[in-house]
Design an enzyme around this catalytic site. Sequence first.
Site, PDB file in Angstrom:
ATOM      1  CE  LYS A 121      45.323  75.086  58.442  1.00  0.00           C
ATOM      2  NZ  LYS A 121      44.087  75.880  58.615  1.00  0.00           N
ATOM      3  CD  GLU A 190      41.521  76.163  65.613  1.00  0.00           C
ATOM      4  OE1 GLU A 190      41.769  76.062  64.394  1.00  0.00           O
ATOM      5  OE2 GLU A 190      41.616  77.237  66.231  1.00  0.00           O
TER       6      GLU A 190
HETATM    7  O1  KIV Z   1      45.708  79.868  60.582  1.00  0.00           O
HETATM    8  C1  KIV Z   1      46.233  79.146  61.443  1.00  0.00           C
HETATM    9  O2  KIV Z   1      47.254  79.475  62.056  1.00  0.00           O
HETATM   10  C2  KIV Z   1      45.610  77.868  61.720  1.00  0.00           C
HETATM   11  C3  KIV Z   1      46.065  77.131  62.950  1.00  0.00           C
HETATM   12  C4  KIV Z   1      45.501  77.794  64.142  1.00  0.00           C
HETATM   13  C5  KIV Z   1      45.741  75.697  62.897  1.00  0.00           C
HETATM   14  O3  KIV Z   1      44.756  77.440  61.005  1.00  0.00           O
END
Ligand code: KIV
Length: 274
Positions: A121, A190
């Site tokens: 991600k 988000e």
């Molecule tokens: O780092 C994380 O936990 C996240 C979530 C809040 C989506 O990116």
Amino acid sequence: MNNAVEPSRKPITLHRLREMHAKGEKIAMLTAYDATFARVVDEAGVDCILVGDSLGMIVQGHASTVPVSMDEMVYHTRCVARGNRNAWVVGDLPFGSYQENREQALRSSIALMQAGAQMVKLEGGGWTAETVHFLTERGVPVCAHLGLTPQSVHALGGYRIQGRDEAGAQTLRKHAKALADAGAAMMVLELMPSAVAREVQADNPGLMTIGIGAGQGTAGQVLVLHDMLNITRGKLPRFVRNFAAEGGSVDDAIRRYVAAVKDGSFPDEAVHAY
Ligand code: KIV
């Protein structure tokens, strides 16, 4: 609630997640940062585990995710991969590990995947589209992250709701399209009005949008594990629900979360009247 492992549960694959999305089954994601919680979360039926750089705050006690290093993400991803059996594991690329160029992003992604992540991600808008394309072409499944992007907290001026006005909403929609077209399979949305998240999902039907503070219109939901268990100290965002409030065990709370995501009773749309 019963804590026993679902005997029929098979490893969740990208193909399986896409099938769930196509059928309209909601995807339940939670963070985990270590082997024990990874095991508990997996056995409670969560579809995806996010090894989030939120571990900077939750585990390391920092004020933001900015100080988290690549080595630390690799370490926590390894821990989670050892505890997990079946959930799909998404690893966060930390601040500074992908911004320089696409080659740097590929090196960082390889390190996370060799540690046990099945998808990486990365945060950011259209400027990351070239990197997303480069990674997906090389066999790295990518989850994008739009809206409030915590690694940019200093640039954004705090943890603020994004896309509230028409111009902001249009920018989010444009970035989401660019990232989906570049090959992102999944996208965390988000802290944005639920109408905007709904539009992003409608504009990109094949994309698996995962909301956090973005209302009910996404393909799935994610929360920080410690927040939904109500063990994070300090003020929590209002979209967080305390799933431990009804008592029982940690396993029960996580099972309640999975059930509420699947049946659409979490999140509560009224909480997202931004
Ligand atoms: O780092 C994380 O936990 C996240 C979530 C809040 C989506 O990116």
